[in-house]
Design a protein around this motif. Structure first.
Motif, mmCIF file in Angstrom:
data_model
loop_
_atom_site.group_PDB
_atom_site.id
_atom_site.type_symbol
_atom_site.label_atom_id
_atom_site.label_comp_id
_atom_site.label_asym_id
_atom_site.label_seq_id
_atom_site.Cartn_x
_atom_site.Cartn_y
_atom_site.Cartn_z
ATOM 1 N N LEU A 34 0.835 -1.202 0.000
ATOM 2 C CA LEU A 34 0.000 0.000 0.000
ATOM 3 C C LEU A 34 0.870 1.253 0.000
ATOM 4 N N SER A 35 0.241 2.414 -0.134
ATOM 5 C CA SER A 35 0.973 3.668 0.048
ATOM 6 C C SER A 35 1.558 3.671 1.461
ATOM 7 N N PRO A 36 2.749 4.251 1.657
ATOM 8 C CA PRO A 36 3.415 4.129 2.952
ATOM 9 C C PRO A 36 2.802 4.943 4.083
ATOM 10 N N LEU A 37 1.908 5.884 3.763
ATOM 11 C CA LEU A 37 1.225 6.661 4.797
ATOM 12 C C LEU A 37 -0.155 7.040 4.289
ATOM 13 N N ALA A 38 -1.154 6.867 5.138
ATOM 14 C CA ALA A 38 -2.528 7.260 4.812
ATOM 15 C C ALA A 38 -3.240 7.622 6.103
ATOM 16 N N HIS A 39 -4.319 8.358 5.988
ATOM 17 C CA HIS A 39 -5.163 8.674 7.143
ATOM 18 C C HIS A 39 -6.368 7.742 7.117
ATOM 19 N N PRO A 40 -6.856 7.292 8.269
ATOM 20 C CA PRO A 40 -8.050 6.434 8.277
ATOM 21 C C PRO A 40 -9.240 7.066 7.571
ATOM 22 N N ASP A 41 -9.316 8.401 7.600
ATOM 23 C CA ASP A 41 -10.343 9.143 6.864
ATOM 24 C C ASP A 41 -9.646 9.931 5.762
ATOM 25 N N PRO A 42 -9.807 9.537 4.489
ATOM 26 C CA PRO A 42 -9.078 10.205 3.398
ATOM 27 C C PRO A 42 -9.279 11.716 3.350
ATOM 28 N N ALA A 43 -10.401 12.214 3.884
ATOM 29 C CA ALA A 43 -10.643 13.654 3.864
ATOM 30 C C ALA A 43 -9.645 14.401 4.747
ATOM 31 N N HIS A 44 -8.976 13.695 5.633
ATOM 32 C CA HIS A 44 -7.988 14.319 6.522
ATOM 33 C C HIS A 44 -6.562 14.096 6.041
ATOM 34 N N CYS A 45 -6.414 13.782 4.766
ATOM 35 C CA CYS A 45 -5.098 13.703 4.130
ATOM 36 C C CYS A 45 -5.055 14.742 3.017
ATOM 37 N N ARG A 46 -4.083 15.645 3.051
ATOM 38 C CA ARG A 46 -3.960 16.672 2.024
ATOM 39 C C ARG A 46 -2.750 16.352 1.147
ATOM 40 N N VAL A 47 -2.988 16.342 -0.151
ATOM 41 C CA VAL A 47 -1.932 16.065 -1.113
ATOM 42 C C VAL A 47 -1.648 17.361 -1.866
ATOM 43 N N THR A 48 -0.423 17.844 -1.755
ATOM 44 C CA THR A 48 -0.061 19.154 -2.290
ATOM 45 C C THR A 48 1.330 19.078 -2.925
ATOM 46 N N GLY A 49 1.772 20.191 -3.481
ATOM 47 C CA GLY A 49 3.103 20.198 -4.072
ATOM 48 C C GLY A 49 3.618 21.584 -4.349
ATOM 49 N N THR A 50 4.894 21.652 -4.683
ATOM 50 C CA THR A 50 5.542 22.901 -5.065
ATOM 51 C C THR A 50 6.263 22.694 -6.385
ATOM 52 N N GLY A 51 6.274 23.725 -7.212
ATOM 53 C CA GLY A 51 6.917 23.641 -8.510
ATOM 54 C C GLY A 51 8.008 24.680 -8.673
ATOM 55 N N LEU A 52 8.729 24.604 -9.782
ATOM 56 C CA LEU A 52 9.831 25.513 -10.085
ATOM 57 C C LEU A 52 10.885 25.493 -8.978
ATOM 58 N N THR A 53 11.212 24.295 -8.512
ATOM 59 C CA THR A 53 12.096 24.130 -7.359
ATOM 60 C C THR A 53 13.446 23.517 -7.709
ATOM 61 N N HIS A 54 13.582 22.956 -8.928
ATOM 62 C CA HIS A 54 14.786 22.191 -9.261
ATOM 63 C C HIS A 54 15.641 22.868 -10.332
ATOM 64 N N LEU A 55 16.933 22.699 -10.181
ATOM 65 C CA LEU A 55 17.894 23.269 -11.128
ATOM 66 C C LEU A 55 18.336 22.267 -12.178
ATOM 67 N N GLY A 56 18.392 21.000 -11.834
ATOM 68 C CA GLY A 56 18.787 19.959 -12.775
ATOM 69 C C GLY A 56 20.244 19.592 -12.619
ATOM 70 N N SER A 57 21.153 20.387 -13.161
ATOM 71 C CA SER A 57 22.577 20.110 -13.074
ATOM 72 C C SER A 57 23.325 21.414 -13.077
ATOM 73 N N ALA A 58 24.644 21.344 -12.824
ATOM 74 C CA ALA A 58 25.444 22.572 -12.793
ATOM 75 C C ALA A 58 25.424 23.272 -14.146
ATOM 76 N N ALA A 59 25.539 22.488 -15.243
ATOM 77 C CA ALA A 59 25.530 23.080 -16.583
ATOM 78 C C ALA A 59 24.192 23.742 -16.870
ATOM 79 N N ALA A 60 23.101 23.042 -16.519
ATOM 80 C CA ALA A 60 21.776 23.612 -16.749
ATOM 81 C C ALA A 60 21.573 24.858 -15.900
ATOM 82 N N ARG A 61 22.138 24.837 -14.706
ATOM 83 C CA ARG A 61 22.010 25.995 -13.826
ATOM 84 C C ARG A 61 22.656 27.231 -14.452
ATOM 85 N N ASP A 62 23.855 27.068 -15.004
ATOM 86 C CA ASP A 62 24.530 28.189 -15.658
ATOM 87 C C ASP A 62 23.700 28.712 -16.825
ATOM 88 N N ALA A 63 23.169 27.774 -17.629
ATOM 89 C CA ALA A 63 22.357 28.169 -18.785
ATOM 90 C C ALA A 63 21.115 28.928 -18.338
#
Length: 335
Positions: A73-102
């Motif tokens: 199963l998923s490694p963490l869940a709430h007994p009541d799914p309504a009390h589990c919030r699934v969220t995220g953040t974007g534009l957070t990664h650089l990739g590599s040193a070369a990509a960072r310079d570019a």
């Protein structure tokens, strides 16, 4: 420690720890879920790993067999799914040193010409202020809501793409798993692999449709890794069609490859009081820089997404499925 939730041979939900060699799972005694284990650890004032280690029993199950049979199963869940919030953040990664310079050069060129997009402005803010000093707040990241616990699918289970979707594509990411304590303190249990499945065609039409594109199913797991992470995490993301790999690309994550610190991303999520409701579970995706969609790949029903990040245990695999949306225009009724 690498914790999982699974159905044992008698059909009962259990919590277990994956052995160091990854071959077997040692079941814990007294805890039928990671939620119960974490709640007990908070109440006892003990680290999660310490309580889990003390609860290890003698019964072992074959890990590969449990995965193949769809009993993990998923490694963490709430007994009541309504009390589990699934969220995220974007534009957070650089990739590599070369990509960072570019990226820096591109930002400077756009800034000087006055053509910097909102997305690039957000990314630039992260590059300049996403890693603040300890105890300080840095730049705010892009943030989005995916849904409650009902959108989670288990490792190996199909990722349902509704028939109104224009696309269904993988996003290989690092996920933080949290439980809010009785006093409103967020506790990080650990980290897991995630597939932050999204509709990239919808998002591409207009960045203001990002919120719509994120309201999709997703998968996390199969394992929860406790403790601190290596700063540099390297893995692979691939798509299999009919057993053959049709696309594969390495991806990197961890703070060495990000323009935001994990602490800064956590602060900007949990600074809202509504995100600190005692007893709630939070699954938070930290972003990615690698997408098959960016390479012109369109996944088809039956394709299997495979995200392999060895530092976090076994790969996360989920096939794509097309399903009815289940709701038609004009269905809302006045009362």
């Amino acid at each position: 420690m690498r914790l999982i939730q699974l159905i044992d041979d008698s059909g009962v939900a259990r919590t277990g720890a994956v052995d160091a060699d990854g071959g077997s799972v040692r079941l814990l005694s007294g805890f039928d879920s990671t939620y119960a284990l974490a709640s007990a650890a908070i109440a006892a004032g003990q680290p999660l790993q310490a309580l889990a280690s003390a609860a290890l029993g003698e019964q072992r199950l074959d890990y590969a067999q449990a995965l193949a049979q769809g009993r993990v199963l998923s490694p963490l869940a709430h007994p009541d799914p309504a009390h589990c919030r699934v969220t995220g953040t974007g534009l957070t990664h650089l990739g590599s040193a070369a990509a960072r310079d570019a990226m820096h050069q591109n930002l400077q060129q756009q800034a000087s010409s006055g053509t910097l997009t909102d997305s690039m402005k957000m990314f630039q803010a992260g590059v300049e202020g996403g890693i603040p000093a300890a105890g300080q707040a840095g730049a705010q990241p892009e943030w989005f809501y995916k849904g409650d616990g009902s959108i989670m699918v288990a490792p190996g289970a199909p990722l349902p793409s509704p028939d109104f979707a224009l696309d269904g594509g993988e996003e290989p990411e690092l996920v933080g798993l949290y439980l809010i304590g009785p006093d409103g303190t967020p506790y990080r249990l650990g980290f897991a692999i995630g597939n932050e499945f999204s509709d990239h065609v919808t998002e591409r039409q207009n960045y203001l449709l990002l919120a719509h594109s994120k309201l999709r199913a997703c998968a996390v797991g199969p394992e929860l890794r406790t403790g601190e992470l290596p700063r540099d995490l390297q893995g692979s993301s691939r798509i299999r069609r009919g057993g053959e790999v049709i696309w594969e690309k390495p991806f990197v994550t961890g703070e060495a490859n990000m323009c935001h610190s994990l602490a800064n991303l956590e602060y900007h999520h949990f600074k809202y009081a509504a995100h600190r409701r005692p007893g709630d579970v939070h699954l938070h995706f930290f972003g990615t820089a690698t997408l098959s969609f960016a390479d012109g790949v369109r996944a088809e029903p039956g394709d299997c997404f495979e995200i392999d990040l060895p530092a976090l245990g076994a790969p996360l695999r989920n096939p794509l499925a097309r399903v009815p949306g289940g709701f038609e225009p004009g269905t809302v009724r006045p009362l």
